[in-house]
Design a protein around this motif. Structure first.
Motif, short mmCIF file in Angstrom:
data_model
loop_
_atom_site.label_atom_id
_atom_site.label_comp_id
_atom_site.label_asym_id
_atom_site.label_seq_id
_atom_site.Cartn_x
_atom_site.Cartn_y
_atom_site.Cartn_z
N GLY A 174 0.80 -1.22 0.00
CA GLY A 174 0.00 0.00 0.00
C GLY A 174 0.83 1.27 0.00
N LEU A 175 2.17 1.13 -0.15
CA LEU A 175 3.05 2.29 -0.14
C LEU A 175 3.14 2.93 -1.51
N SER A 176 3.42 4.22 -1.53
CA SER A 176 3.64 4.94 -2.78
C SER A 176 4.56 6.12 -2.49
N PHE A 177 4.99 6.79 -3.53
CA PHE A 177 5.86 7.95 -3.36
C PHE A 177 5.05 9.15 -2.87
N ILE A 178 5.64 9.93 -1.96
CA ILE A 178 5.01 11.19 -1.61
C ILE A 178 5.01 12.08 -2.85
N GLU A 179 4.03 12.94 -2.98
CA GLU A 179 3.91 13.77 -4.17
C GLU A 179 4.07 15.24 -3.80
N GLY A 180 4.67 15.98 -4.71
CA GLY A 180 4.84 17.41 -4.52
C GLY A 180 6.04 17.80 -3.69
N ARG A 181 6.89 16.80 -3.34
CA ARG A 181 8.08 17.09 -2.55
C ARG A 181 9.27 16.29 -3.08
N TRP A 182 10.50 16.82 -2.87
CA TRP A 182 11.70 16.05 -3.09
C TRP A 182 11.88 15.09 -1.92
N MET A 183 12.88 14.24 -2.01
CA MET A 183 13.20 13.24 -0.99
C MET A 183 12.20 12.08 -1.01
N GLU A 184 11.45 11.95 -2.12
CA GLU A 184 10.39 10.95 -2.15
C GLU A 184 10.94 9.53 -2.08
N ASP A 185 12.09 9.25 -2.73
CA ASP A 185 12.61 7.89 -2.65
C ASP A 185 13.38 7.66 -1.35
N SER A 186 13.93 8.72 -0.76
CA SER A 186 14.59 8.58 0.54
C SER A 186 13.61 8.12 1.61
N ILE A 187 12.36 8.51 1.44
CA ILE A 187 11.31 8.11 2.39
C ILE A 187 10.78 6.72 2.07
N LEU A 188 10.53 6.45 0.78
CA LEU A 188 9.94 5.16 0.41
C LEU A 188 10.89 3.99 0.63
N THR A 189 12.17 4.18 0.36
CA THR A 189 13.12 3.07 0.41
C THR A 189 13.14 2.34 1.75
N PRO A 190 13.35 3.01 2.88
CA PRO A 190 13.35 2.26 4.15
C PRO A 190 11.99 1.66 4.48
N GLN A 191 10.92 2.34 4.08
CA GLN A 191 9.58 1.79 4.33
C GLN A 191 9.40 0.46 3.59
N LEU A 192 9.85 0.42 2.33
CA LEU A 192 9.76 -0.81 1.54
C LEU A 192 10.65 -1.91 2.12
N PHE A 193 11.88 -1.53 2.45
CA PHE A 193 12.83 -2.52 2.94
C PHE A 193 12.31 -3.21 4.20
N MET A 194 11.72 -2.42 5.09
CA MET A 194 11.28 -3.00 6.36
C MET A 194 10.07 -3.92 6.21
N LYS A 195 9.44 -3.90 5.04
CA LYS A 195 8.34 -4.82 4.77
C LYS A 195 8.78 -6.02 3.93
N ALA A 196 10.00 -5.96 3.39
CA ALA A 196 10.49 -7.03 2.52
C ALA A 196 10.93 -8.24 3.35
N GLN A 197 10.44 -9.42 2.98
CA GLN A 197 10.85 -10.66 3.63
C GLN A 197 11.97 -11.36 2.87
N ARG A 198 12.10 -11.03 1.57
CA ARG A 198 13.12 -11.68 0.75
C ARG A 198 13.86 -10.60 -0.05
#
Length: 345
Positions: A174-198
């Protein structure tokens, strides 16, 4: 379809052909992957170039949308994607020749949520050969771990082009990039990683990160510079929410939390560097620091360490951590340094 490559493009006429050529020179059939060019209301010939390529290649798809920034463009591309795996590519960068086949085989063979790889910073515009001897790669030797373990034990990269993502996995988070701001991948990356099992990293040289003047993160235009400072501040507070979601019930979680804390404080450090180079009033800074203190992002007690340990980091951190020293130092620095931005207000 095995892969969807998403390119958020805004005024990229100078770089887009090179990027597309690199994506088309791969060792997988065109029917196995698609290139989704998201035109973010470019003012130059970006869209025309994209259409020229689309007429020649059936696996190129164009999304022409109103300007909304890189985060919105990436979200639009993700909604259109059909591939099992997603790769977000910046159109001013490019890909080494004939690497996607090996990378996809690695991700599919190990059933990965996230597959990371090697990238190289360069100023060369024609370096299409990989540094890796693909025949000698030991795919079986790359351990599969959780994303939390990866963060705990590695100086991970914030940039979203540094890994492939299983499309179903990201959709299910259910995650997506924040919109209208820079740093969007800096925020998404750790969120995705912490949900990854493999998750696993293949030592395959895939990506060419181009060092270009006036890029999104280096531009000194006053309006852009002020917005970037604001967006770094926003990311610092978003990371407070990420940190609160990490349990401390085992050593891996504690190490993961410590590294995320370091990243949060790195935002504050680089924000202060940018403020030092700007002409925003010095009295503008204490208010920001008070906000950072409330979430323990300042003083920078977790910044210097394994990930940030250069002499410059250590000296500036000592200065930044003492407000009575920091403000006169900034005044002195501005007297020597030509400010990047004009005084506002």
């Amino acid at each position: 379809m095995r892969l969807s490559i998403i390119l958020p493009t805004y005024n990229m006429e100078k770089y887009l052909p090179r990027c597309l050529n690199s994506l088309l020179e791969q060792d997988i059939p065109k029917r196995d992957y698609e290139i989704i060019i998201v035109n973010d209301e470019s003012k130059d010939n970006t869209l025309q170039i994209a259409k020229e390529y689309q007429r020649k290649y059936d696996n190129i798809v164009i999304c022409d949308k109103e300007n909304g920034g890189a985060g919105a463009a990436r979200n639009s591309g993700l909604k259109m994607a059909k591939g099992k795996y997603i790769h977000f590519v910046d159109p001013d960068d490019y890909i080494a020749r004939n690497v996607y086949g090996t990378l996809l085989h690695f991700a599919e063979e190990k059933e990965l949520d996230i597959a990371a790889f090697i990238f190289t910073k360069t100023k060369r515009t024609d370096w299409f050969e990989t540094n890796t001897n693909i025949e000698e790669l030991n795919i079986d030797g790359a351990p599969v771990i959780t994303g939390t373990e990866y963060i705990a034990n590695n100086n991970y990269r914030n940039t979203v082009w540094w890994y492939l993502i299983d499309r179903k996995f990201i959709e299910n988070t259910g995650l997506s990039f924040i919109e209208g701001r820079w740093m969007e991948d800096s925020i998404l990356t750790p969120q995705l990683f912490m949900k990854a099992q493999r998750m696993a990293r293949l030592p395959l040289d895939v990506y060419r990160y181009m060092i270009t003047p006036n890029s999104a993160m280096t531009s000194k235009e006053p309006e852009h510079y002020h917005k970037l400072i604001s967006d770094i501040e926003n990311a610092t507070f978003v990371f407070d929410g990420i940190l609160k979601q990490i349990p401390e019930n085992d050593s891996v979680s504690k190490k993961c939390k410590s590294r995320i804390k370091t990243r949060q404080q790195s935002f504050v450090f680089f924000l202060l560097v940018r403020l030092m180079k700007s002409r925003l009033p010095i009295q503008y800074i204490p208010e920001k620091l008070e906000g950072f203190k409330k979430i323990n992002a300042y003083p920078l007690n977790n910044f210097v360490g394994k990930d940030f340990n250069g002499l410059g980091y250590r000296i500036l951190t000592k200065i930044f951590n003492k407000e009575k020293l920091m403000y006169p130092f900034m005044h002195f620095f501005r007297g020597l340094y030509r400010p990047a931005t004009k005084l506002i207000g």
